[in-house]
Write an enzyme that holds these catalytic residues in place. Structure first.
Site, PDB file in Angstrom:
ATOM      1  N   ASN A   9      12.644  55.451-104.881  1.00 45.86           N
ATOM      2  CA  ASN A   9      11.907  55.094-106.102  1.00 45.86           C
ATOM      3  C   ASN A   9      12.395  53.711-106.517  1.00 45.86           C
ATOM      4  O   ASN A   9      13.504  53.573-107.028  1.00 45.86           O
ATOM      5  CB  ASN A   9      12.197  56.124-107.201  1.00 45.86           C
ATOM      6  N   TRP A  10      11.549  52.701-106.271  1.00 44.52           N
ATOM      7  CA  TRP A  10      11.967  51.329-106.562  1.00 44.52           C
ATOM      8  C   TRP A  10      11.972  51.035-108.064  1.00 44.52           C
ATOM      9  O   TRP A  10      12.453  49.990-108.486  1.00 44.52           O
ATOM     10  CB  TRP A  10      11.030  50.342-105.871  1.00 44.52           C
ATOM     11  N   LYS A  11      11.394  51.903-108.862  1.00 45.69           N
ATOM     12  CA  LYS A  11      11.225  51.643-110.300  1.00 45.69           C
ATOM     13  C   LYS A  11      10.554  50.264-110.470  1.00 45.69           C
ATOM     14  O   LYS A  11       9.744  49.884-109.635  1.00 45.69           O
ATOM     15  CB  LYS A  11      12.566  51.725-111.017  1.00 45.69           C
ATOM     16  N   HIS A  94       8.444  61.429-113.895  1.00 44.81           N
ATOM     17  CA  HIS A  94       9.830  60.933-113.803  1.00 44.81           C
ATOM     18  C   HIS A  94      10.413  60.902-115.211  1.00 44.81           C
ATOM     19  O   HIS A  94       9.703  60.627-116.182  1.00 44.81           O
ATOM     20  CB  HIS A  94       9.840  59.532-113.181  1.00 44.81           C
ATOM     21  N   GLU A  96      12.053  58.823-116.772  1.00 42.23           N
ATOM     22  CA  GLU A  96      11.847  57.573-117.513  1.00 42.23           C
ATOM     23  C   GLU A  96      10.449  57.533-118.127  1.00 42.23           C
ATOM     24  O   GLU A  96      10.248  56.981-119.210  1.00 42.23           O
ATOM     25  CB  GLU A  96      12.108  56.374-116.580  1.00 42.23           C
ATOM     26  N   GLU A 166      16.023  66.227-111.042  1.00 38.23           N
ATOM     27  CA  GLU A 166      16.728  64.994-111.381  1.00 38.23           C
ATOM     28  C   GLU A 166      17.369  65.145-112.759  1.00 38.23           C
ATOM     29  O   GLU A 166      16.725  64.844-113.782  1.00 38.23           O
ATOM     30  CB  GLU A 166      15.749  63.822-111.422  1.00 38.23           C
ATOM     31  N   GLY A 172      20.861  56.895-112.508  1.00 36.72           N
ATOM     32  CA  GLY A 172      21.297  55.515-112.753  1.00 36.72           C
ATOM     33  C   GLY A 172      22.640  55.414-113.446  1.00 36.72           C
ATOM     34  O   GLY A 172      23.021  54.345-113.920  1.00 36.72           O
ATOM     35  N   SER A 211      21.797  59.326-108.780  1.00 36.75           N
ATOM     36  CA  SER A 211      22.967  58.613-108.236  1.00 36.75           C
ATOM     37  C   SER A 211      23.353  59.086-106.843  1.00 36.75           C
ATOM     38  O   SER A 211      24.535  59.194-106.526  1.00 36.75           O
ATOM     39  CB  SER A 211      24.152  58.709-109.207  1.00 36.75           C
ATOM     40  N   GLY A 232      17.018  56.221-106.405  1.00 38.50           N
ATOM     41  CA  GLY A 232      16.686  55.042-107.203  1.00 38.50           C
ATOM     42  C   GLY A 232      17.462  53.829-106.708  1.00 38.50           C
ATOM     43  O   GLY A 232      17.067  53.165-105.754  1.00 38.50           O
TER      44      GLY A 232
HETATM   45  C1  PEP Z   1      15.562  57.968-109.874  1.00 35.59           C
HETATM   46  O1  PEP Z   1      15.228  57.046-110.597  1.00 35.59           O
HETATM   47  O2  PEP Z   1      14.714  58.791-109.498  1.00 35.59           O
HETATM   48  C2  PEP Z   1      16.966  58.051-109.458  1.00 35.59           C
HETATM   49  C3  PEP Z   1      17.378  59.141-108.859  1.00 35.59           C
HETATM   50  O3  PEP Z   1      17.743  56.974-109.732  1.00 35.59           O
HETATM   51  P1  PEP Z   1      19.253  56.724-109.237  1.00 35.59           P
HETATM   52  O4  PEP Z   1      19.333  57.112-107.781  1.00 35.59           O
HETATM   53  O5  PEP Z   1      19.504  55.268-109.456  1.00 35.59           O
HETATM   54  O6  PEP Z   1      20.145  57.594-110.072  1.00 35.59           O
END
Ligand code: PEP
Length: 248
Positions: A9-11, A94, A96, A166, A172, A211, A232
């Site tokens: 997931n590049w966000k 998601h 976010e 998640e 993050g 993470s 992410g």
């Molecule tokens: C995500 O945004 O779906 C995610 C898992 O982010 P990260 O790996 O940076 O925690």
């Protein structure tokens, strides 16, 4: 036997030059790992993914989808538009989007439906906040988030979903859920799916996100109900992303 799936997931990250290097690095480093792999990218870069990834083992998709098919919905991207650029997947709900755009579980369910209707695979995201975990509400929260989707779809569509657990406190933050915490949540989510369709529950892929890095991926992926990762930060560096795929 469920296949493992790793999705980046590049966000809201990237530019054409950086994306090109990242995608080439991923494609060049992929061996026959026996896992499926995809990137979910900002909508303007779908065409770039299509140009660079068509014919490779890496699939691609969007990070959000409109519930509407077309019309006066400024800023939205329809499922058909994602399909037009060769997408396979789209993220729905998601954390976010739930937090910053007020997406309710009912709306997320409609988005998953819109994706399914266009032949996309919705990757529906669930997770509790730290306060909810500390209050002992994890199962209630993730079950309610999942149930909204299960209630909206036909039994035959259950097997077409990908689920992603998640925990919000792990996204993050560098704080990964322990393999046991993640496994417990995944097993619980699978049990919730089984109440709708016991056979589909055994086949549905449930990804862990929060993470995940090459260093912790192996132990997480080894859990019986963890079928891959939604990645992410570590998806933005080809070596890290490949390291996670390799851990599968
Ligand atoms: C995500 O945004 O779906 C995610 C898992 O982010 P990260 O790996 O940076 O925690």
């Amino acid at each position: 036997m469920r296949r493992k799936l790793v999705i980046g997931n590049w966000k809201m990250n990237g530019n054409r030059a950086a994306n090109s290097a990242l995608l080439s690095g991923i494609v060049a480093g992929l061996n026959d790992f026996g896992a499926d792999c995809a990137v979910c990218v900002p909508a303007p870069y779908l065409a770039q993914c299509q140009a660079q990834l068509a014919g490779t083992p890496v699939a691609w998709g969007g990070q959000d989808v409109s519930v509407h098919a077309s019309g006066a919905y400024t800023g939205e991207v329809s499922a058909a538009m994602l399909v037009d650029f060769g997408s396979t997947y789209v993220l729905c709900g998601h954390s976010e989007r739930r937090a910053y755009h007020g997406e309710s579980s009912a709306l997320v369910a409609q988005k998953a439906l819109a994706a399914l209707a266009s032949g996309l695979t919705p990757v529906v995201c669930f997770g509790e906040t730290l306060a909810q975990r500390e209050a002992g509400q994890t199962e209630d929260v993730i079950c309610a988030q999942l149930q909204a989707v299960l209630d909206a779809i036909e039994p035959a569509q259950v097997g077409k979903l990908v689920l992603a657990y998640e925990p919000v406190w792990a996204i993050g933050t560098g704080k990964t859920a322990t393999p046991q915490i993640a496994q417990d949540a995944h097993r619980f989510l699978r049990e919730c799916v089984a109440r709708k369709d016991a056979v589909a529950a055994q086949g549905v892929q449930i990804l862990y996100g929060g993470s995940m890095k090459p260093e912790n991926a192996k132990e997480l992926m080894a859990q019986p109900d963890i079928d891959g990762g939604l990645i992410g930060g570590a998806a933005l560096k080809a070596t890290d992303f490949l390291g996670i795929i390799q851990a599968v």
